[in-house]
Design an enzyme around this catalytic site. Structure first.
Site, PDB file in Angstrom:
ATOM      1  N   THR A  34       0.819  -1.300  -0.019  1.00 28.44           N
ATOM      2  CA  THR A  34       0.005  -0.140  -0.075  1.00 28.44           C
ATOM      3  C   THR A  34       0.775   1.293  -0.043  1.00 28.44           C
ATOM      4  O   THR A  34       0.321   2.279  -0.280  1.00 28.44           O
ATOM      5  CB  THR A  34      -0.976  -0.014   1.185  1.00 28.44           C
ATOM      6  OG1 THR A  34      -0.182   0.073   2.298  1.00 28.44           O
ATOM      7  CG2 THR A  34      -1.877  -1.169   1.350  1.00 28.44           C
ATOM      8  N   HIS A  51      11.638  -4.562   1.507  1.00 27.20           N
ATOM      9  CA  HIS A  51      10.373  -5.317   1.843  1.00 27.20           C
ATOM     10  C   HIS A  51      10.287  -6.182   0.631  1.00 27.20           C
ATOM     11  O   HIS A  51      10.156  -7.504   0.728  1.00 27.20           O
ATOM     12  CB  HIS A  51       9.384  -4.613   1.938  1.00 27.20           C
ATOM     13  CG  HIS A  51       8.957  -4.211   3.356  1.00 27.20           C
ATOM     14  ND1 HIS A  51       7.967  -4.940   4.077  1.00 27.20           N
ATOM     15  CD2 HIS A  51       9.398  -3.467   4.194  1.00 27.20           C
ATOM     16  CE1 HIS A  51       7.641  -4.390   5.373  1.00 27.20           C
ATOM     17  NE2 HIS A  51       8.985  -3.379   5.326  1.00 27.20           N
TER      18      HIS A  51
END
Length: 189
Positions: A34, A51
């Site tokens: 997101t 990530h």
């Protein structure tokens, strides 16, 4: 039965890594990132890259452009689809607050939040949500800090009521706050 899991935790608590481990044995996962990219912020881009680098190559990453895109993705996912991992709700909320100009007293995200909570309720795919627990700190000094804390805290509370399982990561240790088939009484906020 669909299992919806909410993984909460503070900064660097291990919440994202723990959420990823919940789905590590799945043959495929749709990872919903997101955070909005900002090519002018090298440090932010490096965080996003870190990530992404730890995700298995068999996982597919989706980056919704608007809050409504996330809700549509969740509602559209069926029980035979790969599990969804949404990381993280705070980054998505920040984008929604940006979009309505809430930082400067503009619009609200009430509709977006209600739409997201309803989408989580209706999602029939295995779902893991990651969010920051913001209710353990001091009251932020700035209006924008207080707005973010209040909005994310309310979103987390609504999702905890909707999810089947809720975990809180503290210093890398998961604490089970709610387990499947355990009713959660609604309390005043």
């Amino acid at each position: 039965m669909t299992l919806r899991t909410l993984v909460l935790g503070g900064t660097r608590s291990g919440k994202s890594g723990y959420a990823e481990q919940l789905l590590r044995d799945e043959p495929a996962v749709t990872y919903v990132a997101t955070a909005r990219r900002d090519p002018d912020d090298a440090e932010w881009e490096a965080r996003i890259a870190a990530h992404a680098a730890r995700r298995p190559t068999r996982w597919v990453t989706v980056e919704p452009a608007r809050p409504g895109d996330l809700a549509a993705l969740l509602v559209g996912a069926g029980s035979s689809d790969p599990p969804l991992l949404v990381d993280d709700l705070g980054a998505g909320l920040t984008g929604a607050l940006d979009d309505v100009g809430a930082w400067d007293g503009g619009g609200t995200v009430e509709h977006d939040v209600a739409e997201l909570v309803e989408a989580v309720r209706r999602c029939t795919a295995r779902l893991v949500l990651v969010s920051a627990e913001v209710g353990l700190g001091v009251v932020p000094e700035t209006r924008s800090g207080r707005l973010f804390r209040d909005e994310l805290g309310s979103l987390n509370a609504s999702l905890a009521m909707t999810c089947d399982e809720v975990l809180l990561l503290v210093a890398g240790i998961p604490l089970r706050l709610k387990q499947p088939d355990q009713p959660t009484p609604e309390v005043g906020r």
